[in-house]
Write a protein that holds these residues in place. Sequence first.
Motif, PDB file in Angstrom:
ATOM      1  N   ILE B  37      12.946 -16.568 -23.135  1.00  0.00           N
ATOM      2  CA  ILE B  37      13.726 -15.364 -23.419  1.00  0.00           C
ATOM      3  C   ILE B  37      13.819 -14.515 -22.147  1.00  0.00           C
ATOM      4  O   ILE B  37      14.898 -14.060 -21.761  1.00  0.00           O
ATOM      5  N   VAL B  38      12.680 -14.345 -21.484  1.00  0.00           N
ATOM      6  CA  VAL B  38      12.673 -13.571 -20.238  1.00  0.00           C
ATOM      7  C   VAL B  38      13.606 -14.223 -19.220  1.00  0.00           C
ATOM      8  O   VAL B  38      14.446 -13.576 -18.596  1.00  0.00           O
ATOM      9  N   LEU B  39      13.472 -15.550 -19.107  1.00  0.00           N
ATOM     10  CA  LEU B  39      14.259 -16.287 -18.121  1.00  0.00           C
ATOM     11  C   LEU B  39      15.761 -16.143 -18.376  1.00  0.00           C
ATOM     12  O   LEU B  39      16.551 -15.991 -17.452  1.00  0.00           O
ATOM     13  N   THR B  40      16.143 -16.188 -19.665  1.00  0.00           N
ATOM     14  CA  THR B  40      17.567 -16.132 -20.005  1.00  0.00           C
ATOM     15  C   THR B  40      18.175 -14.787 -19.640  1.00  0.00           C
ATOM     16  O   THR B  40      19.343 -14.718 -19.274  1.00  0.00           O
ATOM     17  N   VAL B  41      17.382 -13.720 -19.747  1.00  0.00           N
ATOM     18  CA  VAL B  41      17.959 -12.407 -19.467  1.00  0.00           C
ATOM     19  C   VAL B  41      17.862 -12.017 -17.987  1.00  0.00           C
ATOM     20  O   VAL B  41      18.455 -11.020 -17.584  1.00  0.00           O
ATOM     21  N   VAL B  42      17.143 -12.820 -17.183  1.00  0.00           N
ATOM     22  CA  VAL B  42      16.979 -12.462 -15.765  1.00  0.00           C
ATOM     23  C   VAL B  42      18.321 -12.219 -15.046  1.00  0.00           C
ATOM     24  O   VAL B  42      18.470 -11.201 -14.371  1.00  0.00           O
ATOM     25  N   PRO B  43      19.330 -13.125 -15.201  1.00  0.00           N
ATOM     26  CA  PRO B  43      20.586 -12.854 -14.492  1.00  0.00           C
ATOM     27  C   PRO B  43      21.189 -11.497 -14.854  1.00  0.00           C
ATOM     28  O   PRO B  43      21.691 -10.787 -13.979  1.00  0.00           O
ATOM     29  N   LEU B  44      21.095 -11.119 -16.143  1.00  0.00           N
ATOM     30  CA  LEU B  44      21.641  -9.820 -16.535  1.00  0.00           C
ATOM     31  C   LEU B  44      20.869  -8.697 -15.854  1.00  0.00           C
ATOM     32  O   LEU B  44      21.458  -7.758 -15.329  1.00  0.00           O
ATOM     33  N   LEU B  45      19.539  -8.823 -15.845  1.00  0.00           N
ATOM     34  CA  LEU B  45      18.726  -7.763 -15.227  1.00  0.00           C
ATOM     35  C   LEU B  45      19.060  -7.620 -13.755  1.00  0.00           C
ATOM     36  O   LEU B  45      19.214  -6.510 -13.244  1.00  0.00           O
ATOM     37  N   VAL B  46      19.204  -8.765 -13.060  1.00  0.00           N
ATOM     38  CA  VAL B  46      19.512  -8.710 -11.629  1.00  0.00           C
ATOM     39  C   VAL B  46      20.910  -8.138 -11.405  1.00  0.00           C
ATOM     40  O   VAL B  46      21.104  -7.262 -10.564  1.00  0.00           O
ATOM     41  N   ALA B  47      21.876  -8.613 -12.189  1.00  0.00           N
ATOM     42  CA  ALA B  47      23.259  -8.163 -11.994  1.00  0.00           C
ATOM     43  C   ALA B  47      23.377  -6.662 -12.212  1.00  0.00           C
ATOM     44  O   ALA B  47      24.045  -5.971 -11.452  1.00  0.00           O
ATOM     45  N   PHE B  48      22.695  -6.158 -13.248  1.00  0.00           N
ATOM     46  CA  PHE B  48      22.822  -4.731 -13.526  1.00  0.00           C
ATOM     47  C   PHE B  48      21.942  -3.891 -12.610  1.00  0.00           C
ATOM     48  O   PHE B  48      21.962  -2.673 -12.680  1.00  0.00           O
ATOM     49  N   GLY B  49      21.180  -4.552 -11.741  1.00  0.00           N
ATOM     50  CA  GLY B  49      20.444  -3.801 -10.734  1.00  0.00           C
ATOM     51  C   GLY B  49      21.378  -3.192  -9.705  1.00  0.00           C
ATOM     52  O   GLY B  49      21.082  -2.179  -9.101  1.00  0.00           O
ATOM     53  N   GLY B  50      22.549  -3.813  -9.496  1.00  0.00           N
ATOM     54  CA  GLY B  50      23.434  -3.292  -8.456  1.00  0.00           C
ATOM     55  C   GLY B  50      24.859  -3.095  -8.928  1.00  0.00           C
ATOM     56  O   GLY B  50      25.768  -2.987  -8.124  1.00  0.00           O
ATOM     57  N   GLN B  51      25.074  -3.063 -10.210  1.00  0.00           N
ATOM     58  CA  GLN B  51      26.438  -3.135 -10.718  1.00  0.00           C
ATOM     59  C   GLN B  51      26.493  -2.466 -12.080  1.00  0.00           C
ATOM     60  O   GLN B  51      25.506  -2.405 -12.785  1.00  0.00           O
TER      61      GLN B  51
END
Lengths: 269, 263
Positions: B37-51
């Motif tokens: 679950i953590v792994l699946t949401v990682v891209p979202l967390l990273v993307a919303f870090g700068g966007q």
Amino acid sequence: MIARTLRAIPTLLRVGVAETVAYRAEFLVWTLTTTIPLIMLAFWTSVARGGQFAGYTAADFTAYFLANLIVRQVTSNWVGWQMAEEIRTGSMSMRLLRPIHPFVALTMSQVAALPFRSMIAIPVAVILLATSGSHALTTDPLQLALLVPSLALAWIVNFGLMFAMGATGFWFTQVYAIANFYFALYMLLSGYMMPLDVLATKQPLVAKIAHYTPFPSMVDAPIRLLIGHLDHAQALRLLAVQGGWAVVCVAFGIAVWRRGLRRFEAVGG
Amino acid sequence: MIRYARLVWIQVRVSAATAMAYRANFIAQGAMALVFIVLTVVPLLVAFGGQAKVAPGWDEAGAFVVMSYFMTVRAILEGVTSPSIVDLVERIRSGAFDYVLLKPADAQFMVSTSRYEPWKLFDLLGGIGVGVYAFWLRGAPPAPADLALGLVLLFAGVLAMYSMWIVCAAASFWVVRLDNLVYLLGAIFDVARWPIQVFQGLWRIVFTFVIPVAVMTTFPAMALLGRLDLAHVLATLGGAALMLVVARLVWTFAIRNYTSASS
């Protein structure tokens, strides 16, 4: 001993090729299940649309993930599953009786699948890469020359770790939990899900840790040789790091195998 | 109807008992679910870090709602349908499918409910957790009407996906060796983790109409966010119903062509 093993290799390869050809439809479907690079490609190009994200334009992401797809197709293997299954059903006993080290036999059976995998994956990816990411492809002769050794080393690192994982089947009859955990680390730390410098924008610590693990040697390094702009020292260093990890991972795989073998209780007959 | 409900209950109990026999495995599965679950949401967390957006119209809360639907639908299918279908392929190969056909209950019902994987419950809870997080990000819970519609469309999405599994299962009557078709379907369903607007051009058309993953996650998520118009609601429901009917037709056609492996 060594001469005998070398003489057996061509036959082992032929058997491997015959096996792949016999199950070609299944094999094709397995090849097609590698969708993660394309799914990530769609996501990251959408994120970078109309600008940049962490220094990557949409075109950069496209090139990165298509290169990723090629690397994944060429370097992945399923030796861990194969071993776990053989240990569970007892057919590992047969393998142990043969006068050839299972490490060699399993390596050949996996290597034999490579041409078939490449045949499906590479034309598609190369066409896509040439049409939509050609600006990113390297033209540096040294990088191009190092690409094949780099892919080979990536394959060996992956094989060594998968072999170790398969050998844990000597202790646990179900290795799925370990395999899943390994795959999770692989996805996050190798650059499979996103470029490591993109990961570093939000999780600098995780990205830093990644560089001390063998995972970037499996995905990140070959991709950088294929599409990166590196100077010669950087390119050679990438390859040296991969070489180091290849030795460590194969040694680790064989060490786990040796320890496990002492515990082996043949199941079935 | 009551007879079928009782059949489901018996099969759930058997599966739960089997799962509980391997307690260590059960706990390991729970831990793995959390990792993924953590792994699946990682891209979202990273993307919303700068966007602020991942696609036109999709901010952080919205993207997490889609992710929540994706995890929930996948947990339901992997917990209920896919183990049964994997069983089915094995039974067709060994000839044991004959016994299923002999039973005095509908064969499609029997193969769809024959086995469960109770530990997918962890994934289901994870999916719901991500949904709660999404609305916490948004700062306002969904309106009761939107919540009801969102749940109805979740059901439609599950049925749409289920229909594709059944078509796959029917295909295994002809090509028995393709037991990994199930995994291919799962790999294709992986695209449903993003809002459909992430895809452009041809791919958006494919994932809306040919392999309608939009129906499974994006549209239900929009309903829950209160952004889906009536036309899309009807299209989603109609699409799911249509797929279910087609799947039933393919199944009955396939079963008429079934030639046993054992005799």
